[in-house]
Design a protein around this motif. Structure first.
Motif, PDB file in Angstrom:
ATOM      1  N   ILE A 123      33.647  34.889  47.306  1.00 53.84           N
ATOM      2  CA  ILE A 123      34.025  35.351  45.968  1.00 53.84           C
ATOM      3  C   ILE A 123      33.456  34.418  44.903  1.00 53.84           C
ATOM      4  O   ILE A 123      32.899  34.864  43.892  1.00 53.84           O
ATOM      5  CB  ILE A 123      35.563  35.463  45.865  1.00 53.84           C
ATOM      6  CG1 ILE A 123      36.043  36.692  46.641  1.00 53.84           C
ATOM      7  CG2 ILE A 123      36.023  35.538  44.407  1.00 53.84           C
ATOM      8  CD1 ILE A 123      37.547  36.833  46.729  1.00 53.84           C
ATOM      9  N   ALA A 172      34.112  41.470  50.843  1.00 51.82           N
ATOM     10  CA  ALA A 172      33.267  40.697  49.926  1.00 51.82           C
ATOM     11  C   ALA A 172      32.418  41.631  49.066  1.00 51.82           C
ATOM     12  O   ALA A 172      32.285  41.431  47.850  1.00 51.82           O
ATOM     13  CB  ALA A 172      32.372  39.733  50.710  1.00 51.82           C
ATOM     14  N   PHE A 195      34.601  43.321  46.536  1.00 52.47           N
ATOM     15  CA  PHE A 195      34.957  42.427  45.430  1.00 52.47           C
ATOM     16  C   PHE A 195      33.887  42.457  44.349  1.00 52.47           C
ATOM     17  O   PHE A 195      34.202  42.445  43.153  1.00 52.47           O
ATOM     18  CB  PHE A 195      35.142  40.993  45.920  1.00 52.47           C
ATOM     19  CG  PHE A 195      35.237  40.005  44.781  1.00 52.47           C
ATOM     20  CD1 PHE A 195      36.416  39.882  44.055  1.00 52.47           C
ATOM     21  CD2 PHE A 195      34.132  39.253  44.391  1.00 52.47           C
ATOM     22  CE1 PHE A 195      36.501  39.014  42.980  1.00 52.47           C
ATOM     23  CE2 PHE A 195      34.208  38.377  43.316  1.00 52.47           C
ATOM     24  CZ  PHE A 195      35.397  38.260  42.606  1.00 52.47           C
ATOM     25  N   HIS A 196      32.621  42.475  44.745  1.00 51.32           N
ATOM     26  CA  HIS A 196      31.529  42.504  43.757  1.00 51.32           C
ATOM     27  C   HIS A 196      31.693  43.697  42.818  1.00 51.32           C
ATOM     28  O   HIS A 196      31.546  43.572  41.594  1.00 51.32           O
ATOM     29  CB  HIS A 196      30.192  42.576  44.495  1.00 51.32           C
ATOM     30  CG  HIS A 196      29.010  42.334  43.620  1.00 51.32           C
ATOM     31  ND1 HIS A 196      27.754  42.828  43.898  1.00 51.32           N
ATOM     32  CD2 HIS A 196      28.893  41.658  42.452  1.00 51.32           C
ATOM     33  CE1 HIS A 196      26.918  42.450  42.952  1.00 51.32           C
ATOM     34  NE2 HIS A 196      27.574  41.742  42.060  1.00 51.32           N
ATOM     35  N   ILE A 230      41.692  34.356  42.175  1.00 52.25           N
ATOM     36  CA  ILE A 230      41.008  34.628  43.441  1.00 52.25           C
ATOM     37  C   ILE A 230      42.000  35.051  44.518  1.00 52.25           C
ATOM     38  O   ILE A 230      41.760  36.012  45.265  1.00 52.25           O
ATOM     39  CB  ILE A 230      40.185  33.397  43.883  1.00 52.25           C
ATOM     40  CG1 ILE A 230      39.011  33.174  42.915  1.00 52.25           C
ATOM     41  CG2 ILE A 230      39.676  33.571  45.311  1.00 52.25           C
ATOM     42  CD1 ILE A 230      38.154  31.976  43.242  1.00 52.25           C
ATOM     43  N   TYR A 264      43.147  38.599  44.122  1.00 54.09           N
ATOM     44  CA  TYR A 264      42.041  39.483  44.492  1.00 54.09           C
ATOM     45  C   TYR A 264      41.956  39.615  46.010  1.00 54.09           C
ATOM     46  O   TYR A 264      41.730  40.710  46.547  1.00 54.09           O
ATOM     47  CB  TYR A 264      40.715  38.952  43.940  1.00 54.09           C
ATOM     48  CG  TYR A 264      40.248  39.665  42.693  1.00 54.09           C
ATOM     49  CD1 TYR A 264      39.827  40.993  42.741  1.00 54.09           C
ATOM     50  CD2 TYR A 264      40.211  39.018  41.467  1.00 54.09           C
ATOM     51  CE1 TYR A 264      39.390  41.648  41.600  1.00 54.09           C
ATOM     52  CE2 TYR A 264      39.785  39.660  40.318  1.00 54.09           C
ATOM     53  CZ  TYR A 264      39.375  40.982  40.391  1.00 54.09           C
ATOM     54  OH  TYR A 264      38.946  41.634  39.262  1.00 54.09           O
TER      55      TYR A 264
END
Length: 553
Positions: A86, A249, A252-253, A311, A314
Motif C-alpha cells: 500500500i 493490493a 487498493f490502487h 492504512i 483500508y
C-alpha cells in the motif's frame, strides 16, 4: 476521407510519443542499473520510506503501470506484505506525476524542428558506439527526441481537426454544465486511459486540449482525476490470476484513486480557481501545461497525506471485499506470470527476486532436513521427511519455470549487459536446484540412519551440529548476496566456506581413523561420511553462487 487520415495521424503521433517514452524509459532503467534493483529489492520499514523510494523509482522508469504491476507481483510472491505494498502504491502515484512535468518543461517549450532531428542524429551516433553507457545514452536521447516529435505531430493533427471540423467546439459546449461537466470529463479521462493503457498518453491529450482552449482548465483537471482511476485497470487485469493478497493490493490502487476523486470533485472549482490565481500573471497558453502538472502532483500528494494514516482501516476493508478461497495454494510462479515483459530491466528484477525466493525456500528445506537428526517420534519424523520431499519437487519445478522466464527475457533484449546478467541468473537457478538435490540426499541419508538403527556418540553429534550450522549460514549469505550483492557479504560467504571445509576435513579424517582402529561400526562411519559429503556439496555450491554469481548482479 480527410478526417479519417487526420485521425490516423493522431493515432500515429500517439504511437510515436509512447514508443519514444518506452525507448527512453528502458534506457534509463539500464543506466540506473543496480541502484534501481537495490531500491525496489529493499523493503522499506516505514510508510514514508516506502512512498519516497517507490516515487523515485517510478519517476525514473516513467511508467506507473509497470511499477504497480510489479508491486502486485511482489505481493503475489510474498516478497512484500499488503501493508508495505500500500505504501509503495502511494509512492508510485506520486512518481507518475513526473511525466506531466516533463511534458510541461520540455514538450511545448522547444522548437521541435530545431531540437528533435539533431537529437535523433546525435542519439543514433552514440548508439553506434560499441559501449553500453554510450548506447544507453543514445537510446535515451533518441527516445526523448521521438517523444517530442510525437507531441509536435499530435498537436498539429489535433489543430487541423479543430480547424476543419466542429469536433472540439462540440466538446467545449459540455464544459459549462457545472458539476455535471466535471463528472463527464472525469469519465472521459477514465475511459481513454482504460482503453489506451497509458496515463502518459491521455495526460498529453489533456494538456493539448486545454492549451488550445478547446476545454477549460477545470475540465482538464477533471480528466486527470479520471485518468488516475483509469490507469489502475492494468494492475487489476494483472491480478486476475494472482492469490488473494495480490488481488487486494491491486484493488487498493483503484480504491485509493477513486476515493481521492470523491473528495476532489466537490472541491474542484475552488482548487482550479486557486491554481488559476497562482499563474494569473503568465500567458495562458504557456502556463496551462504547468497548471495541469501542478494539479496532478498536488492532488496525488494531498491524497497520500490524507490516506497514509488510514492504512489499517483500508486493509480491513480490503479483507472484507476480497475473501480468501478455502483452498488457496500457490501452484505456479505467479510473480513471473503476472509481470510485464515490456521492460527487460524490470523483468530481470522480478526474475532475481524469484531466485531469492528459491534460495529462501532452500534454507527452509535444509532446516527441516537437519531437524531429522533430533526427532525421535516415528510419525513426526515421517511427516518432516515428506515435507522435505515435497520441497525437493517444488525446487525442481521452480527451477524449470525460472529458466523458461529467463529465456523469454533473452528473446526481448540481446544486449551484452543483459546477456551477462541472464547468464548469472541461469547459473544461480541451476546451482540452487543442485543444493535442493543435495538437501534431499541429506534427508535420505538421515532416514537410512534411522532405519538402520545407527546412533552417533555425543561428541560426534556436536561436531555435526556445528557443520549443519555453518551450512545453514552459507545458505543465508547466498540468498542475501543474490538479493543485494555486497563485498562484505561475499567475504562472509568465503569465510564460512573455509570453516565448512575445516569441519568436513576434521570429521572425514576422524571417521577414517576410527574405522582403521575398529572402534566404530562400518555403517556408522558411512553415514557420517555421507552427511559430510552433502554438507560440503551444499556449502561449496552456495559459496559459488555468492562469489561467482551474486557479485555485480
Amino acid at each position: 476521407m480527410e478526417l479519417f487520415i487526420r485521425l490516423l495521424n493522431i493515432i500515429g503521433s500517439l504511437g510515436l510519443f509512447l514508443y519514444g517514452m518506452k525507448l527512453m524509459s528502458d534506457a534509463l532503467q539500464r543506466i540506473a542499473g543496480s541502484r534501481l534493483r537495490r531500491t525496489m529489492g529493499r523493503i522499506a520499514a516505514t510508510p514514508l520510506s516506502q512512498i519516497t523510494s517507490t516515487a523515485a523509482v517510478t519517476a525514473t522508469v516513467q511508467s506507473s503501470s509497470a511499477i504497480t504491476v510489479m508491486i502486485v507481483s511482489f505481493v503475489n510472491a510474498r516478497i512484500v506484505n499488503l501493508r508495505q505494498a500500500i505504501g509503495m502504491i502511494m509512492g508510485a502515484n506520486i512518481g507518475t506525476t513526473a511525466t506531466a512535468w516533463l511534458v510541461a518543461l520540455f514538450g511545448f517549450a522547444l522548437d521541435f524542428s530545431v531540437i528533435s532531428i539533431p537529437l535523433v542524429g546525435l542519439g543514433f551516433a552514440l548508439i553506434l558506439i560499441r559501449k553500453n553507457h554510450y548506447r544507453e545514452l543514445g537510446e535515451t536521447l533518441t527516445g526523448f527526441a521521438l517523444m517530442l516529435l510525437g507531441l509536435a505531430v499530435l498537436q498539429s493533427a489535433m489543430g487541423a481537426i479543430a480547424i476543419h471540423t466542429g469536433l472540439f467546439r462540440a466538446l467545449s459546449t459540455y464544459a459549462d454544465l457545472g458539476y455535471l461537466s466535471i463528472v463527464l470529463f472525469l469519465l472521459i479521462g477514465l475511459g481513454l486511459t482504460a482503453v489506451l493503457q497509458s496515463s502518459s498518453a491521455t495526460i498529453v491529450l489533456t494538456i493539448i486540449l486545454c492549451q488550445n482552449g478547446w476545454i477549460p482548465f477545470e475540465a482538464g483537471a477533471a480528466m486527470i482525476l479520471g485518468e488516475n482511476i483509469g490507469t489502475t485497470v492494468t494492475a487489476l487485469l494483472a491480478s486476475m490470476t494472482t492469490h488473494t493478497q495480490a488481488k487486494r493490493a491491486a484493488l487498493f490502487h483503484t480504491l485509493f484513486n477513486a476515493t481521492g476523486a470523491l473528495w476532489a470533485v466537490p472541491l474542484l472549482p475552488w482548487l482550479a480557481q486557486g491554481i488559476d490565481g497562482l499563474f494569473a500573471g503568465m500567458n495562458r497558453t504557456a502556463a496551462m501545461p504547468f497548471m495541469l502538472a501542478l494539479f496532478h502532483s498536488g492532488f496525488n500528494l494531498l491524497n497520500v497525506c490524507l490516506t497514509v494514516g488510514f492504512i489499517s482501516p483500508y486493509i480491513n476493508l480490503l479483507n472484507r471485499l476480497v475473501h480468501r478461497p478455502p483452498a488457496e495454494g500457490r501452484k505456479r510462479l505467479l510473480t513471473l506470470d503476472s509481470g510485464l515483459l515490456s521492460s527487460p530491466e524490470l523483468s530481470l528484477m522480478q526474475a532475481q527476486n524469484e531466485v531469492v525466493n528459491q534460495a529462501e525456500r532452500l534454507r527452509k528445506m535444509f532446516s527441516m532436513a537437519r531437524s531429522l537428526t533430533t526427532i525421535t517420534q516415528g510419525q513426526e519424523f515421517q511427516q518432516v521427511y515428506e515435507h522435505v520431499e515435497k520441497y525437493e519437487r517444488i525446487t525442481n519445478r521452480v527451477e524449470r519455470e525460472i529458466v523458461a522466464y529467463l529465456s523469454r527475457i533473452a528473446s526481448q533484449d540481446k544486449s551484452d549487459r543483459t546477456a551477462r546478467r541472464l547468464q548469472r541468473l541461469f547459473r544461480a537457478a541451476a546451482c540452487i536446484e543442485r543444493i535442493g538435490d543435495g538437501t534431499w540426499e541429506l534427508a535420505r541419508t538421515l532416514k537410512a540412519k534411522r532405519e538402520g538403527d545407527i546412533w552417533f556418540p555425543q561428541e560426534l553429534r556436536e561436531r555435526l551440529e556445528e557443520l549443519f550450522d555453518l551450512t545453514e549460514q552459507a545458505l543465508y549469505w547466498m540468498a542475501a548476496n543474490i538479493a543485494s550483492p555486497m563485498d562484505e557479504g561475499v567475504e562472509r560467504a568465503r569465510e564460512i566456506a573455509a570453516r565448512i571445509g575445516h569441519w568436513c576435513h576434521v570429521l572425514h579424517d576422524g571417521q577414517l581413523a576410527e574405522a582403521q582402529s575398529g572402534e566404530e561400526k562400518l555403517s556408522t562411519g558411512f553415514a557420517v561420511l555421507e552427511l559430510v559429503r552433502w554438507c560440503r556439496e551444499i556449502g561449496t555450491t552456495a559459496t559459488r553462487v555468492s562469489v561467482e554469481i551474486a557479485e555485480d548482479l
